[in-house]
Write an enzyme that holds these catalytic residues in place. Structure first.
Site, short mmCIF file in Angstrom:
data_model
loop_
_atom_site.label_atom_id
_atom_site.label_comp_id
_atom_site.label_asym_id
_atom_site.label_seq_id
_atom_site.Cartn_x
_atom_site.Cartn_y
_atom_site.Cartn_z
N GLU A 120 15.04 14.31 -28.44
CA GLU A 120 16.27 13.57 -28.75
C GLU A 120 15.96 12.32 -29.57
OE1 GLU A 120 19.05 12.48 -25.52
OE2 GLU A 120 19.48 10.69 -26.69
N SER A 214 12.12 15.89 -18.19
CA SER A 214 12.06 14.44 -18.03
C SER A 214 13.20 13.94 -17.15
CB SER A 214 12.06 13.79 -19.42
OG SER A 214 13.04 12.83 -19.56
#
Lengths: 274, 274
Positions: A120, A214
């Site tokens: 991202e 994550s």
């Protein structure tokens, strides 16, 4: 032993949307990188003919799906040369691209709270010529320096709000004119809040998700501050856990964990609890 | 005496846009409240047949213009019953309405840094059922309390970034999970930054704008921290000023001050400087 499930858990709507696109598109299809950070879901998709590759030259299918994390504009151009690109970028990540571009256009030095190597953040950086600095913890915020008239802080959408705000507090001391735009997404916050609530009433929390996820690790960290917590990938791992002294067992899962996998954990946990 | 003009001053694009609409629409036209907080510009518009009223029942013209500050949805409905409504709400204010609604929908307690009685804040409150608390200074931030799992801070678009961030720092101590979204607009920040730069090199800064203009007063406050500064409404007021010891005279104007008025001040100041 009583089993409690968090009031909110699992796939965020961005991931759900990307997977729905993959399920609905007729294979052969390649996703640019694994669609979710979960080996079981990736393997389910592979069974349906959905390949995954981060090597553009290796992509041979006519359809290419961009995952929820998003990509840089230049990777998008490269992919378009290889086939038909279907954009599964999460709309909330697209909003962050827009905010970053607005700040960059207006002359701001941009700081991103997140991980340099997270897809991202790599994608967002691509929209602003990699001009942002990425800060991952309070230590890096302490070390950050430089003279900036215009400086702004945004966040990877999947970060922890408490940690983001610790970084805000440090940066405000150096930059009283810092522009703070908290871009952590609602689904992330909802999963985190629900996990914390669950942890408060549980003797043990089991967090289900990929070891490479994550956001699952962050759920785990939030829970660990409150009670005993373990991170598992599959229902089988429940067998190895020590439930002694556990009156209430809490269950939750990360934003990349499919419900079908989580449901198996819930069923198995309830059997163990009998 | 040398006269220096700020590199950025005057109308923001939202106000410029609303005034352009008023200029282009054929009178008779009524604006819901004075279009800008500047008596000279309001009087110029009156000369063109543009009336102003905050009493909806008093509005008799077929066309009604909503000013840049925006209005509540319920006032919008009432106005629509009276005539054709042209929406001059600043697009950046509309963005704040959207952000406030998103936060409200997601269960956040909303704090607005701004003035309770400012039309922009009244308008924004209208989009969230007046559920926000308005905080105007650090003292009010210190006094604010309550137990909120989800709490967010936004700002009136015309506030001072340094003051907003002082409030952020205070609130973060009570609410480490505070969601901060700095909605102060770029044009406001640009005028403020340029005024500060100007103040640093000036012996006196003259800030031109309506005495009822909140953003002009804020420019003034910013300049006063650095050098001598005065707030005037008209070129004539220059005659009363004491220029002794002034080697460099800085000139700037608020976001509600028309260029034609500011230009008159610049011309007169240059004559005085000869």
């Amino acid at each position: 032993m009583e089993v409690k499930v968090a009031r909110q858990y699992g796939f965020c709507f961005g991931v759900r949307r990307a997977i729905q696109i993959a399920d609905e598109l007729s294979a052969p299809l390649t996703t640019y990188g694994p669609l979710v950070h979960n080996p079981y879901e990736v393997s389910r998709l592979e069974g349906k003919g959905v390949k995954s590759s981060l090597d553009i030259q290796e992509i041979k299918t006519p359809n290419i799906l961009v995952r929820a994390h998003g990509i840089t504009p230049s990777v998008m151009e490269e992919l378009k040369l290889k086939g038909k690109v279907i954009d599964g970028t999460c709309p909330l990540v697209k909003k962050v691209h827009g905010i970053a571009q607005m700040l960059d256009k207006n002359g701001y030095k941009i700081l991103i709270f997140g991980q340099k190597s997270h897809p991202e953040t790599i994608g967002t950086q691509g929209y602003i010529g990699n001009r942002a600095d990425v800060i991952h913890n309070t230590q890096e915020a302490e070390n950050f320096s430089g003279d900036y008239d215009k400086i702004a802080l945004i966040s990877q959408t999947t970060e922890i709000i408490g940690e983001f705000n610790e970084v805000v507090a440090i940066l405000l001391k150096k930059y009283p004119h810092l522009r703070v735009i908290d871009t952590i997404c609602e689904p992330t916050k909802e999963n985190q809040n629900a996990a914390v609530e669950l942890a408060k009433e549980s003797d043990l929390v089991v967090v289900v998700g990929g070891k490479n996820s994550s956001n699952t690790r962050k759920l785990m960290l939030n829970c660990e501050k409150i009670t005993r917590a373990v991170h598992i990938e599959s229902p089988e791992e429940l067998d190895k856990l020590d439930f002694s002294g556990v009156k209430i067992l809490g269950l939750t899962s990360g934003a990349s964990t499919p419900d079908w996998l989580f449901d198996k954990v819930v069923i198995k946990a309830k059997e163990l609890a009998k």
